[in-house]
Each structure stands twice: as C-alpha cells, then as structure tokens.
Design a protein around this motif. Structure first.
Motif, PDB file in Angstrom:
ATOM      1  N   ASP A   1       0.813  -1.218   0.000  1.00 47.28           N
ATOM      2  CA  ASP A   1       0.000   0.000   0.000  1.00 47.28           C
ATOM      3  C   ASP A   1       0.851   1.275   0.000  1.00 47.28           C
ATOM      4  OD1 ASP A   1       0.979  -0.399   2.543  1.00 47.28           O
ATOM      5  OD2 ASP A   1      -0.908   0.009   3.578  1.00 47.28           O
TER       6      ASP A   1
ATOM      7  N   CYS B   1      -7.704  -0.042 -11.375  1.00 44.51           N
ATOM      8  CA  CYS B   1      -8.915   0.192 -10.585  1.00 44.51           C
ATOM      9  C   CYS B   1     -10.176   0.243 -11.430  1.00 44.51           C
ATOM     10  CB  CYS B   1      -8.763   1.474  -9.770  1.00 44.51           C
ATOM     11  SG  CYS B   1      -8.558   2.956 -10.793  1.00 44.51           S
TER      12      CYS B   1
ATOM     13  N   HIS C   1      -3.737   5.372  -6.800  1.00 45.44           N
ATOM     14  CA  HIS C   1      -4.656   4.401  -7.377  1.00 45.44           C
ATOM     15  C   HIS C   1      -4.490   3.031  -6.729  1.00 45.44           C
ATOM     16  CE1 HIS C   1      -6.258   6.089 -11.403  1.00 45.44           C
ATOM     17  NE2 HIS C   1      -6.030   7.092 -10.564  1.00 45.44           N
ATOM     18  N   PRO C   2      -5.608   2.320  -6.559  1.00 43.63           N
ATOM     19  CA  PRO C   2      -5.526   0.921  -6.131  1.00 43.63           C
ATOM     20  C   PRO C   2      -5.329   0.000  -7.330  1.00 43.63           C
ATOM     21  CG  PRO C   2      -7.815   1.597  -6.202  1.00 43.63           C
ATOM     22  CD  PRO C   2      -7.004   2.805  -6.587  1.00 43.63           C
TER      23      PRO C   2
ATOM     24  N   SER D   1      -4.780  -4.529  -8.237  1.00 42.99           N
ATOM     25  CA  SER D   1      -4.819  -5.906  -7.735  1.00 42.99           C
ATOM     26  C   SER D   1      -3.846  -6.740  -8.544  1.00 42.99           C
ATOM     27  CB  SER D   1      -6.227  -6.502  -7.860  1.00 42.99           C
ATOM     28  OG  SER D   1      -7.155  -5.771  -7.100  1.00 42.99           O
TER      29      SER D   1
ATOM     30  N   ASP E   1      -3.804  -6.946  -2.901  1.00 44.02           N
ATOM     31  CA  ASP E   1      -4.210  -5.587  -3.273  1.00 44.02           C
ATOM     32  C   ASP E   1      -3.044  -4.625  -3.097  1.00 44.02           C
ATOM     33  OD1 ASP E   1      -6.840  -6.207  -3.949  1.00 44.02           O
ATOM     34  OD2 ASP E   1      -7.523  -6.018  -1.873  1.00 44.02           O
TER      35      ASP E   1
ATOM     36  N   VAL F   1      -1.639  -0.337  -3.557  1.00 44.78           N
ATOM     37  CA  VAL F   1      -2.030   1.075  -3.634  1.00 44.78           C
ATOM     38  C   VAL F   1      -0.773   1.900  -3.867  1.00 44.78           C
ATOM     39  CG1 VAL F   1      -3.164   3.021  -2.504  1.00 44.78           C
ATOM     40  CG2 VAL F   1      -3.938   0.695  -2.015  1.00 44.78           C
TER      41      VAL F   1
ATOM     42  N   CYS G   1     -11.739   5.394 -11.159  1.00 44.62           N
ATOM     43  CA  CYS G   1     -11.803   4.100 -10.475  1.00 44.62           C
ATOM     44  C   CYS G   1     -13.233   3.691 -10.153  1.00 44.62           C
ATOM     45  CB  CYS G   1     -10.983   4.144  -9.185  1.00 44.62           C
ATOM     46  SG  CYS G   1      -9.217   4.388  -9.447  1.00 44.62           S
TER      47      CYS G   1
END
Length: 289
Positions: free
Chosen positions: A158, A195, A230-231, A233, A263, A265, A275
């Motif tokens: 993250d 995202c 931004h996230p 995966s 996940d 970030v 997103c």
C-alpha cells in the motif's frame, strides 16, 4: 564433404518437415485445461488467508465469438455430465468452491475424466484426461507468498511509488517441473489489474504467447503502468501439470494449481476519478469480493 545423394536426402527431409509444419491444422483452439486449485488472499504484512479450493475446466478459443459446445464427466461412472458455458472470451465449467481439499476431492475425485468439445473446426469426443498426482493424491503446490520491491528495496503493497519500476517475485515453486510428455511445462502466471478492472499486466498463456515456466523468478512492472493514488490488484498462480495430451491437434492438460491475490495502492493523489467504487474480483478464484 556430403555426397550429392546425402545432400538430396537431407534436402527432402527438411522440405518434408517444413511441409508438415505448414500443414498443421488450424483447430481454432489454443488449449483446454482441467484444474483443481487452492486460492489465497495476502495482506499487507504478508500473511495468507485461504479463500477456497476450486474445481473448473476452461476452453480457450482463438476467436472469442467461436461457438463451442462440450461437456466433462468422470470416466467409467454414471455421474452426470457438466456442460461448457460461454464466459467472457472463453468457455467454462464451474465445478464449485470448497472449504477443504477433502470436500473438493469428494465432489470431484482424483482420477480419469472424459472431455468432449465441438467447434466448427474440431470435434473432440470422450478424450480421456487424468487428474491425479503420482500416487493418486491431490498435488497442489504449496501456497505462494508475493514479494514486492522498488529500487532494490522491499516495499509495502500500500506504499508503492508510482514513479518507480515495481519488481514482483514469489516464494519457491514447491513441485515445479518440466512436462515429461513434452507438451507444456509447469507455468507461472502473473496478472495485474487497475482500478477499472482492466488487466495491465499478463505474463502470457501457453500455446498463445510466450509464457513463464516454473523456473521464472520475478516480473517487472514499468512505472508507466502506475498512476498516483490508485488501487491495483495482482495475483500469482502456479499451475502444476499432471497430465497432458494432444487431441485432434488441440493441447489438453490437467493441473493442480495455487494462486495468491494481493491488493496494491500507489502513493500520491489521484488525478482523476476513473476508479470503480470497489475492486472487482480478478477471476473466479477470488471469492472474497
């Protein structure tokens, strides 16, 4: 120095090989796979939580619009057949998710299965495929732990720097090997989505593009694929091939697999609101979304 007759023979041999390769039938299918797997979620501290055990089979056509019909059933028993259904660009049979490997094995026992698949170019009828390890047991690889680094230093998932290349590596492939039948070696897949749910990294599928084998150790993600705030995966998957066949020119294989989802970030402030409200599941194995 080769004699003329020898030269002529060799020339004819290589011409025959070239002709044979050129005449390889266009089946319209990349491959068919039968899988029993385990799936895990990894938190920011590297701890794994098992999500499920999973059973499925999938047909990968060249053209997503190719009509495909087919079924899967256990060999030699009176169990009901399961039928392929279109799912996005492929055709799929969902065999269910299970809390334990014992439940998965009870519903879908190890052993012989029969695949039938029909398209406008190929008709595979009752192709036998074995889903069983060397001793008949379920040989899913050990769970994967994903490691992240930037600039040669470990980084928390993250706290990614969007201006630096991201290196993704993973724990050891516990039972990786080359395919003794020479069709497809054990694989590693690394997939990353943004995202919006779009896949921005995919390391490739066998028979479709260059792909990573069990010997691969890391993947780099260029900073150009990352945006501030931004996230993202990511998942890493190890499919361990236990049987492989060629049927009507189509590669067919069974595998025990494991995958870990994580996940990510990036640091900074997002420059847009593109997103989605929540990250979508990356595939059918990610059942915590």
């Amino acid at each position: 120095m080769w004699k003329p007759a020898v030269r002529f023979f060799c020339a004819m041999f290589f011409a025959a090989v070239a002709t044979s390769q050129a005449a390889t039938p266009d089946t319209g299918l990349y491959f068919i796979v039968l899988v029993k797997s385990s799936n895990y979620s990894q938190n920011r501290d590297g701890e794994l939580t098992r999500l499920n055990y999973h059973f499925f089979t999938e047909v990968f056509p060249h053209n997503p619009d190719t009509p495909v019909t087919g079924s899967l059933r256990r060999d030699g028993v009176s169990s009901s057949a399961m039928f392929y259904e279109k799912r996005e660009s492929n055709h799929y049979i969902e065999g269910g998710h299970f809390d334990t490997v014992e439940e998965a094995d009870k519903t879908h026992p190890n052993g012989l299965y029969r695949l039938s698949v029909k398209t406008d170019k190929v008709h595979i009828v009752n192709q036998q495929l074995n889903l069983a390890g060397g001793s008949g047991t379920t040989e899913i690889p050990e769970p994967i732990t994903i490691h992240l680094s930037q600039g040669g230093n470990a980084v928390a998932p993250d706290k990614l720097d969007p201006d630096q290349t991201l290196t993704v590596s993973w724990s050891e492939y516990s039972n990786g090997r080359d395919d003794p039948r020479g069709i497809v070696d054990d694989m590693i897949f690394v997939v990353m989505q943004d995202c919006t749910g779009a896949r921005i990294v995919h390391t490739g599928l066998p028979f479709k593009s260059p792909y990573m084998t069990w010997k691969s150790q890391e993947v780099t993600v260029d900073a150009s694929k990352l945006k501030p705030g931004h996230p993202y995966s990511i998942f890493v998957e190890f499919p361990h091939v236990v049987d492989s066949r060629m049927a009507e020119g189509v590669p067919i294989f069974s595998a025990y697999a494991t995958a870990t989802y994580l996940d990510l970030v990036t640091l900074g402030e997002a420059q847009s609101n593109e997103c989605l409200d929540s990250m979508p599941p990356m595939d059918t194995g990610q059942t915590d979304r």
